[in-house]
Design a protein around this motif. Structure first.
Motif, mmCIF file in Angstrom:
data_model
loop_
_atom_site.group_PDB
_atom_site.id
_atom_site.type_symbol
_atom_site.label_atom_id
_atom_site.label_comp_id
_atom_site.label_asym_id
_atom_site.label_seq_id
_atom_site.Cartn_x
_atom_site.Cartn_y
_atom_site.Cartn_z
ATOM 1 N N GLY A 15 41.944 37.313 38.423
ATOM 2 C CA GLY A 15 41.391 36.777 37.382
ATOM 3 C C GLY A 15 42.198 35.472 36.669
ATOM 4 N N ARG A 16 41.641 34.249 36.802
ATOM 5 C CA ARG A 16 42.432 33.319 36.551
ATOM 6 C C ARG A 16 42.350 32.957 35.013
ATOM 7 N NH1 ARG A 16 44.083 29.246 39.400
ATOM 8 N NH2 ARG A 16 42.652 29.465 41.211
ATOM 9 N N CYS A 17 43.657 32.844 34.469
ATOM 10 C CA CYS A 17 43.736 32.587 32.947
ATOM 11 C C CYS A 17 43.188 31.324 32.509
ATOM 12 C CB CYS A 17 45.391 32.597 32.760
ATOM 13 S SG CYS A 17 45.623 32.392 30.668
ATOM 14 N N ASP A 18 42.451 31.221 31.550
ATOM 15 C CA ASP A 18 41.792 30.134 30.938
ATOM 16 C C ASP A 18 42.889 29.146 30.387
ATOM 17 O OD1 ASP A 18 39.400 31.087 31.613
ATOM 18 O OD2 ASP A 18 38.925 31.971 29.597
ATOM 19 N N ALA A 19 43.882 29.761 30.067
ATOM 20 C CA ALA A 19 45.080 29.038 29.147
ATOM 21 C C ALA A 19 46.036 28.263 30.377
ATOM 22 C CB ALA A 19 45.740 29.818 28.346
ATOM 23 N N CYS A 20 46.500 28.928 31.082
ATOM 24 C CA CYS A 20 47.777 28.318 31.989
ATOM 25 C C CYS A 20 47.304 28.388 33.299
ATOM 26 C CB CYS A 20 48.857 29.557 31.788
ATOM 27 S SG CYS A 20 48.817 30.997 32.697
ATOM 28 N N GLY A 21 46.290 29.140 33.727
ATOM 29 C CA GLY A 21 45.824 28.502 35.253
ATOM 30 C C GLY A 21 46.380 29.689 36.240
ATOM 31 N N SER A 80 51.138 35.915 33.050
ATOM 32 C CA SER A 80 52.283 34.887 32.980
ATOM 33 C C SER A 80 52.416 34.406 31.585
ATOM 34 C CB SER A 80 51.668 33.492 33.741
ATOM 35 O OG SER A 80 52.411 32.433 33.692
ATOM 36 N N CYS A 81 51.404 33.866 30.751
ATOM 37 C CA CYS A 81 51.631 33.579 29.490
ATOM 38 C C CYS A 81 51.348 34.511 28.269
ATOM 39 C CB CYS A 81 50.707 32.222 29.596
ATOM 40 S SG CYS A 81 49.034 32.561 29.284
ATOM 41 N N GLY A 82 50.877 35.637 28.702
ATOM 42 C CA GLY A 82 50.472 36.794 27.601
ATOM 43 C C GLY A 82 49.615 36.563 26.685
ATOM 44 N N ILE A 83 48.771 35.553 27.063
ATOM 45 C CA ILE A 83 47.516 35.353 26.081
ATOM 46 C C ILE A 83 46.419 36.191 26.387
ATOM 47 C CG2 ILE A 83 45.684 33.767 25.646
ATOM 48 C CD1 ILE A 83 47.708 31.353 25.853
ATOM 49 N N ALA A 84 45.934 37.074 25.538
ATOM 50 C CA ALA A 84 45.005 37.971 25.532
ATOM 51 C C ALA A 84 43.571 37.333 25.890
ATOM 52 C CB ALA A 84 44.844 38.815 24.494
ATOM 53 N N GLY A 85 42.831 38.183 26.682
ATOM 54 C CA GLY A 85 41.388 37.535 26.817
ATOM 55 C C GLY A 85 41.117 36.639 27.945
ATOM 56 N N GLY A 86 42.284 36.015 28.371
ATOM 57 C CA GLY A 86 41.882 34.879 29.242
ATOM 58 C C GLY A 86 41.622 35.231 30.613
ATOM 59 N N THR A 87 41.820 36.362 30.962
ATOM 60 C CA THR A 87 41.656 36.794 32.519
ATOM 61 C C THR A 87 40.548 37.756 32.697
ATOM 62 O OG1 THR A 87 43.049 38.581 32.694
ATOM 63 C CG2 THR A 87 43.941 36.432 33.204
ATOM 64 N N GLY A 88 39.936 38.316 31.566
ATOM 65 C CA GLY A 88 38.841 39.314 31.510
ATOM 66 C C GLY A 88 37.520 38.781 32.136
ATOM 67 N N GLY A 89 37.175 37.975 31.521
ATOM 68 C CA GLY A 89 35.744 37.508 31.736
ATOM 69 C C GLY A 89 35.806 35.857 32.309
ATOM 70 N N GLY A 90 37.172 35.611 32.800
ATOM 71 C CA GLY A 90 36.975 33.936 33.186
ATOM 72 C C GLY A 90 36.867 34.010 34.615
ATOM 73 N N GLU A 91 37.325 32.956 35.180
ATOM 74 C CA GLU A 91 36.983 32.740 36.647
ATOM 75 C C GLU A 91 37.940 33.903 37.478
ATOM 76 O OE1 GLU A 91 38.284 29.381 40.060
ATOM 77 O OE2 GLU A 91 38.915 29.143 38.056
ATOM 78 N N LYS A 92 36.947 34.190 38.639
ATOM 79 C CA LYS A 92 37.504 35.174 39.495
ATOM 80 C C LYS A 92 37.934 34.484 40.803
ATOM 81 C CE LYS A 92 36.913 38.825 37.087
ATOM 82 N NZ LYS A 92 36.522 38.297 35.971
ATOM 83 N N VAL A 93 39.063 34.780 41.453
ATOM 84 C CA VAL A 93 39.391 34.113 42.593
ATOM 85 C C VAL A 93 39.893 35.121 43.472
ATOM 86 C CG1 VAL A 93 41.478 33.084 43.488
ATOM 87 C CG2 VAL A 93 40.856 32.584 41.016
ATOM 88 N N ALA A 94 39.129 35.213 44.619
ATOM 89 C CA ALA A 94 39.227 35.985 45.753
ATOM 90 C C ALA A 94 40.413 35.719 46.492
ATOM 91 C CB ALA A 94 37.868 35.790 46.757
ATOM 92 N N LEU A 95 41.418 36.768 46.864
ATOM 93 C CA LEU A 95 42.654 36.600 47.478
ATOM 94 C C LEU A 95 42.683 37.094 48.936
ATOM 95 C CD1 LEU A 95 44.890 38.003 44.744
ATOM 96 C CD2 LEU A 95 44.352 35.316 45.215
ATOM 97 N N ARG A 96 41.259 37.827 49.486
ATOM 98 C CA ARG A 96 41.407 38.276 50.651
ATOM 99 C C ARG A 96 41.822 37.614 51.816
ATOM 100 N NH1 ARG A 96 36.142 38.281 48.617
ATOM 101 N NH2 ARG A 96 34.458 37.348 50.128
ATOM 102 N N ASP A 97 41.115 36.362 51.703
ATOM 103 C CA ASP A 97 41.341 35.434 52.727
ATOM 104 C C ASP A 97 42.643 34.586 53.016
ATOM 105 O OD1 ASP A 97 39.200 36.486 54.165
ATOM 106 O OD2 ASP A 97 37.697 35.282 52.836
ATOM 107 N N ARG A 98 43.497 34.702 51.708
ATOM 108 C CA ARG A 98 44.672 33.945 51.557
ATOM 109 C C ARG A 98 45.862 34.590 52.033
ATOM 110 N NH1 ARG A 98 44.783 32.489 45.271
ATOM 111 N NH2 ARG A 98 46.737 31.522 45.900
#
Length: 468
Positions: free
Chosen positions: A347-353, A365-383
């Motif tokens: 999950g990508r954090c809405d605040a710090c990315g 990273s930044c400790g802000i709550a709520g930023g990764t739960g429903g935000g942008e999902k990033v697939a790591l399987r091909d990285r």
């Protein structure tokens, strides 16, 4: 749907290991002898299908179903293709179905060529220790998407013959085989007639490449002679073994690796009858391959000791460590966290990315709550990831004396990182070092209470891709 009946893209997956001898007393195998591909202890038809399809599935046209052709699905009753579908992150509107049996690979290819399906052909083959064809059976996968870049279908013909050739009863591990001298006659007759009809329909007397796949080695050799084959397909088979439902796809992929645009191919699969396809290599055949060529993968394999192979397959009963079995996964959390478990999505954090793995309510990273739960999902399987820590586990319940557990950072492309703690695969634990580059590979961690627990491991990057 494709404008023409054919293959848009293809890929083959060969396991990282090869078995060349079956001696328990250490005798060296004969030079130049046959070899068979061996799936690792954490691989099955589902994981190999994912590895083949992930190279090409992103470019598959929408609308067609996803098919898994195999003789050895990890589940009976439950659709194993659904696991492949989830791991690839396909649209929920794409149907997924299993095809079973030795002829299922040819049927899946037919549905790609003429019906617009996307298909993976994958099998893990096991014989009784000491069986005459122990080195003649092998493990592999191949994948195909519809289109016309790789090949165009010119004609197709088939025949069905009910013959007791290879079979096994529900619950059995190993195939039973009838005398191949009897069944070869039936398969050769079916194969020759199917090939004759397909060539006549295509208006051809000869082709540039003849490819023959058969569960009966005697029939395959006779058909290659009768059809004027060069033996290039037999040379590949000698290094892989007969790979069950995957075999016609594997040999076709090896041929497409070498074919030039405009060349013609006769693919004949003789199993419980015969299926013949006449194809013309497409103008984009050289760019249509996903992953590495078949022969390059063959050259990169590691030799496997026979005793280790027997342990992996559960054919040699050895005393393991006195540790409790790993807990079985439960259906509700597997469903709720499918994005992480099957698709390796952070999950990508809405605040710090920065990407948090696994996704949580608080950014790592930044400790802000709520930023990764429903935000942008990033697939790591091909990285690609870089190892930052290595631990060697000598108390593993896996059929190995030790395994490596690594912590790796996905920080190579400036997309916000992400960290994964995972088992290393296809590499000796002592060879894993800090700084090594690795790529995720879909594997079976363990099986408990009749539930297979799939997740992602990390294998050396050079073993998974030819991109620099």
């Amino acid at each position: 749907m494709p404008e023409q009946n054919g293959i848009g893209a293809y890929a083959a997956y060969l396991p990282a290991y090869a078995l060349t001898g079956t001696s328990l007393d250490g005798a060296a195998p004969p030079a130049g002898g046959p070899a068979r591909g061996v799936a690792a202890f954490d691989e099955d038809s589902v994981t190999m299908a994912v590895e083949a399809l992930r190279e090409i599935a992103a470019g598959a046209p929408g609308g067609g179903p996803l098919l898994l052709a195999t003789t050895g699905a990890p589940y009976d009753g439950k659709t194993s293709a659904g696991i492949v579908h989830e791991a690839l992150g396909l649209d929920p509107g794409v149907a997924a179905a299993d095809l079973r049996g030795h002829r299922s690979g040819a049927v899946a290819l037919d549905l790609v060529l003429r019906g617009g399906a996307t298909a993976a052909l994958a099998d893990v083959r096991t014989t009784r220790p000491g069986a005459p064809d122990e080195l003649a059976q092998g493990d592999a996968a191949a994948a195909f998407t519809p289109g016309d870049a790789a090949a165009v279908l010119l004609s197709r013909a088939g025949r069905t013959a009910e013959v007791l050739d290879r079979w096994r009863l529900p619950g059995e591990r190993h195939d039973r085989v009838w005398d191949e001298r009897f069944t070869a006659e039936i398969l050769v007759a079916s194969g020759r007639e199917a090939a004759r009809r397909a060539l006549a329909e295509a208006g051809l007397d000869a082709v540039d490449h003849v490819v023959v796949a058969s569960s009966n080695a005697r029939a395959a050799a006779a058909l290659r002679r009768a059809l004027g084959g060069s033996g290039a397909d037999a040379a590949v088979e000698r290094l892989t073994g007969y790979t069950g439902a995957a075999h016609p796809g594997l040999l076709l992929a090896a041929t497409l690796d070498e074919a030039r645009p405009g060349q013609t191919i006769l693919l004949l699969s003789a199993a419980e009858g015969a299926d013949a396809f006449v194809l013309r290599a497409g103008d984009g055949v050289e760019a249509a391959r996903g992953g590495r060529p078949v022969r390059e993968q063959l050259a990169a394999r590691q030799d496997l000791a026979y005793g280790r192979y027997l342990r992996w397959r559960g054919l040699l009963d050895v005393q393991g460590l006195a540790r409790p079995a790993a807990p079985a996964p439960a259906a509700p959390p597997m469903h709720r966290r499918a994005g992480w478990k099957y698709r390796l999505e952070g999950g990508r954090c809405d605040a710090c990315g920065v990407v948090t793995t696994p996704p949580g309510r608080v950014c790592a990273s930044c400790g802000i709550a709520g930023g990764t739960g429903g935000g942008e999902k990033v697939a790591l399987r091909d990285r690609v990831a870089t190892v930052v820590s290595v631990t060697r586990d000598h108390l593993t319940t896996m059929p190995e004396a030790e395994v490596a557990i690594v912590v790796a950072d996905f920080d190579d492309d400036g997309l916000g990182g992400g960290r994964l703690s995972a088992y290393a695969a296809d590499v000796a634990p002592g060879a894993v070092t800090v700084g090594m580059r690795m790529r995720p590979a879909f594997r079976r961690l363990w099986t408990t209470d009749a539930i297979h627990n799939y997740f992602w491991k990390l294998r050396p990057w050079g073993a998974t891709t030819d991109d620099d």
